[in-house]
Design a protein around this motif. Structure first.
Motif, PDB file in Angstrom:
ATOM      1  N   GLY B  14      -2.031  -2.341   3.122  1.00  0.00           N
ATOM      2  CA  GLY B  14      -2.925  -3.469   3.360  1.00  0.00           C
ATOM      3  C   GLY B  14      -2.164  -4.766   3.293  1.00  0.00           C
ATOM      4  O   GLY B  14      -0.993  -4.804   2.915  1.00  0.00           O
ATOM      5  N   PHE B  15      -2.828  -5.825   3.717  1.00  0.00           N
ATOM      6  CA  PHE B  15      -2.253  -7.162   3.574  1.00  0.00           C
ATOM      7  C   PHE B  15      -3.117  -7.904   2.554  1.00  0.00           C
ATOM      8  O   PHE B  15      -4.255  -8.227   2.842  1.00  0.00           O
ATOM      9  CB  PHE B  15      -2.239  -7.906   4.909  1.00  0.00           C
ATOM     10  CG  PHE B  15      -1.379  -7.238   5.951  1.00  0.00           C
ATOM     11  CD1 PHE B  15       0.001  -7.284   5.871  1.00  0.00           C
ATOM     12  CD2 PHE B  15      -1.958  -6.541   7.006  1.00  0.00           C
ATOM     13  CE1 PHE B  15       0.794  -6.669   6.827  1.00  0.00           C
ATOM     14  CE2 PHE B  15      -1.168  -5.922   7.967  1.00  0.00           C
ATOM     15  CZ  PHE B  15       0.204  -5.987   7.870  1.00  0.00           C
ATOM     16  N   GLY B  16      -2.565  -8.149   1.391  1.00  0.00           N
ATOM     17  CA  GLY B  16      -3.361  -8.780   0.343  1.00  0.00           C
ATOM     18  C   GLY B  16      -4.519  -7.877  -0.031  1.00  0.00           C
ATOM     19  O   GLY B  16      -4.335  -6.693  -0.321  1.00  0.00           O
ATOM     20  N   ASP B  17      -5.727  -8.431   0.024  1.00  0.00           N
ATOM     21  CA  ASP B  17      -6.910  -7.642  -0.333  1.00  0.00           C
ATOM     22  C   ASP B  17      -7.418  -6.800   0.827  1.00  0.00           C
ATOM     23  O   ASP B  17      -8.304  -5.963   0.658  1.00  0.00           O
ATOM     24  CB  ASP B  17      -8.046  -8.585  -0.785  1.00  0.00           C
ATOM     25  CG  ASP B  17      -7.730  -9.196  -2.146  1.00  0.00           C
ATOM     26  OD1 ASP B  17      -6.937  -8.578  -2.883  1.00  0.00           O
ATOM     27  OD2 ASP B  17      -8.261 -10.269  -2.452  1.00  0.00           O
ATOM     28  N   LEU B  18      -6.877  -7.060   2.005  1.00  0.00           N
ATOM     29  CA  LEU B  18      -7.399  -6.413   3.203  1.00  0.00           C
ATOM     30  C   LEU B  18      -6.716  -5.065   3.409  1.00  0.00           C
ATOM     31  O   LEU B  18      -5.528  -4.996   3.708  1.00  0.00           O
ATOM     32  CB  LEU B  18      -7.149  -7.320   4.411  1.00  0.00           C
ATOM     33  CG  LEU B  18      -7.685  -6.835   5.746  1.00  0.00           C
ATOM     34  CD1 LEU B  18      -9.190  -7.003   5.813  1.00  0.00           C
ATOM     35  CD2 LEU B  18      -7.014  -7.602   6.879  1.00  0.00           C
ATOM     36  N   ALA B  19      -7.485  -3.989   3.208  1.00  0.00           N
ATOM     37  CA  ALA B  19      -6.924  -2.654   3.453  1.00  0.00           C
ATOM     38  C   ALA B  19      -6.870  -2.417   4.951  1.00  0.00           C
ATOM     39  O   ALA B  19      -7.874  -2.576   5.644  1.00  0.00           O
ATOM     40  CB  ALA B  19      -7.802  -1.599   2.781  1.00  0.00           C
ATOM     41  N   VAL B  20      -5.708  -2.064   5.461  1.00  0.00           N
ATOM     42  CA  VAL B  20      -5.567  -1.857   6.899  1.00  0.00           C
ATOM     43  C   VAL B  20      -5.667  -0.368   7.237  1.00  0.00           C
ATOM     44  O   VAL B  20      -6.386   0.024   8.150  1.00  0.00           O
ATOM     45  CB  VAL B  20      -4.233  -2.437   7.410  1.00  0.00           C
ATOM     46  CG1 VAL B  20      -4.094  -2.191   8.906  1.00  0.00           C
ATOM     47  CG2 VAL B  20      -4.162  -3.929   7.122  1.00  0.00           C
TER      48      VAL B  20
END
Lengths: 267, 256
Positions: B14-20
């Motif tokens: 993920g990028f930061g809190d954003l799960a990709v």
């Protein structure tokens, strides 16, 4: 394979056609100037007619040429120095992003120094020789090229960089194979801006103190109340700048052949 | 299919809190063509970036058969063609070989005989801007395969082409692949493309990307232009579309 028309006569014709509007405009301005001087009854010691300027320029051609040479030398050397510095610093900034924040404010301050104030000081500190002129030309022309290069590196397609890395390229290879060529169009845009400042900067440096050069020629002509000679020297400087600009355009074509090709498939 | 060549185990990133992507487990066997199909934003390209070492996974593992070196395992074909406008076609194609240490002469000698098969003969000295979209894509594909790496990573290679050129390119790739059987991973959001080209298809959900389905495509090749296979291919397509369109990405209990 390339079609040979890239250097054929049609291109010469097109170049002339492109230059025609500019030539006509300049011609009209000169005509209007001539007519104004002739019919306003203004003394030629205040505003000389273009024909007078041209005649004086021709009469003084030896002196003008003798003074144009040191100006050209200062311009060329200053520009070369500026180019090397711009390349070096742009690479430092590209490889160490933190340096951008360290260096840019300094460069911006340098760029905003008023030439009127700094040129006499530099001459005072470093003397009447070629050195201070080269320095001033470099100072004036450096920033547009640096900004253009840094922005140009940033314009590199990310996928090209990822591709190169997938092929095993390190940072230096990525820079040389992708970032530098991607920056070329930007670089030449900056170069074209810089080159128009270069001659003016050299003349200004000479104006603040020099043994020879167009700047000192202009100063002497002004002090002897000879506006015709001032304008002759201005004319020479304009021609010099135009020639340098054309030279840059020619180098640009040679350096980026892919930007000057027919866009449709050949052969 | 001989053994597994590449194995991803519960890969997440993920990028930061954003799960990709979340818990992606998949594998690729030697000589197998596998597609990764998903809506945009499902982390397909991120998955490739993880394989290429551009990103680090938050958790999970990537394993190559025999513990091979990941840096030289993949021949990558990025989205669009990523041809360098300032290099002639031949120099674009030999790029990977030269970076691998091959001399320009040797690299050219290796590539030139293949130009004809890729419809690029006579264009080796052209610049990419002088070529049509299909030709550029074939040049990019040739640049990818001449590297002779164990696995091809194709990231939506035909996504930017017009429909007709795309179909031609799919047929071209199918023909090449049938002869060479490269182990390949293809990212696409084109269901038909995945069915026509793949041995197996993983379907990803919208972000965060998870594997919500796996399909075997056990159809004969060549499939493109084969009328007899159209019905079977359409049936698989319908199943996949149904899964993609009727999956609620917010639901936690998705069954494939």
């Amino acid at each position: 394979m390339f079609s040979s028309s890239a250097f054929g006569p049609s291109r010469l014709g097109r170049a002339l056609a492109l230059g025609l509007p500019a030539l006509l405009t300049i011609g009209a301005l000169v005509l209007a100037w001539e007519a104004y001087v002739r019919f306003s009854g203004l003394s030629q010691t205040v505003l000389p007619a273009p024909t007078t300027v041209a005649a004086q320029a021709f009469a003084q051609r030896a002196a003008l040429w003798a003074n144009a040479v040191p100006t050209l030398q200062a311009t060329g050397a200053g520009f070369a120095l500026s180019l090397c510095c711009a390349l070096a610093f742009s690479m430092i900034i590209d490889f160490v992003p933190m340096m951008r924040r360290v260096l840019f404010p300094v460069f911006i301050v340098f760029q905003t120094l008023p030439l009127v104030a700094i040129a006499p000081l530099i001459v005072l500190w470093f003397g009447f020789g070629l050195g201070p002129k080269i320095g001033l030309v470099a100072l004036v022309t450096f920033f547009p090229m640096l900004v253009a290069l840094v922005q140009g590196y940033g314009s590199t397609e990310r996928e090209i960089e990822a591709l190169l890395r997938s092929m095993g390229a390190g940072r230096l290879r990525v820079f040389l194979l992708a970032r530098l060529p991607s920056a070329l169009p930007y670089f030449f845009a900056g170069l074209r801006i810089s080159i128009t400042y270069a001659v003016v900067a050299a003349i200004f440096a000479e104006y603040s103190g020099a043994a020879r050069g167009l700047g000192i020629y202009i100063l002497n002509a002004k002090n002897s109340f000879r506006p015709d000679l001032v304008l002759s020297a201005v004319m020479v400087s304009a021609v010099l700048t135009l020639c340098l600009f054309a030279l840059v355009a020619a180098i640009e074509r040679l350096a980026m052949p892919w930007r000057h090709i027919h866009k449709e498939p050949t052969s | 299919m001989s053994g597994v060549l590449l194995e991803l185990d519960r890969l997440a990133m993920g990028f930061g809190d954003l799960a990709v992507i979340e818990e992606i487990t998949m594998h690729l066997a030697r000589g197998e063509f596998v597609s990764i199909l998903g809506p945009s934003g499902s982390g397909k390209s991120t998955l490739f970036k993880l394989l290429l070492g551009e990103h680090r996974p938050a958790s999970g593992t990537i394993a190559l058969a025999g513990g091979g070196d990941r840096r030289s395992a993949f021949a990558y074909m990025p989205q669009r063609d990523a041809l360098m406008a300032w290099r002639r076609i031949i120099d674009n194609i030999t790029l990977g070989l030269e970076l691998a240490g091959m001399s320009r002469r040797t690299a050219r000698r290796k590539v030139v005989p293949m130009l004809g098969r890729f419809g690029l003969e006579g264009f080796e000295r052209s610049y990419p801007d002088q070529l049509s979209g299909g030709m550029r894509q074939r040049a990019a594909l040739l640049r990818t395969i001449v590297q002779d790496r164990p696995i091809l990573l194709l990231d939506e290679p035909f996504g930017a082409l017009d429909a007709l050129t795309r179909m031609q390119m799919q047929g071209f790739l199918e023909g090449l692949w049938t002869q060479n059987r490269w182990s390949s991973l293809l990212i696409t959001h084109d269901v038909r493309e995945a069915v026509l080209l793949s041995d197996r298809i993983y379907v990803l959900s919208a972000r965060p990307g998870r594997v919500i389905g796996e399909f075997d495509v056990a159809l004969d090749r060549p499939r493109i232009g084969s009328a007899g296979l159209a019905a079977a291919a359409s049936a698989i397509e319908a199943q996949i579309l149904d899964l993609l369109l009727n999956t609620n990405p917010d639901a936690k209990d998705i069954v494939s």
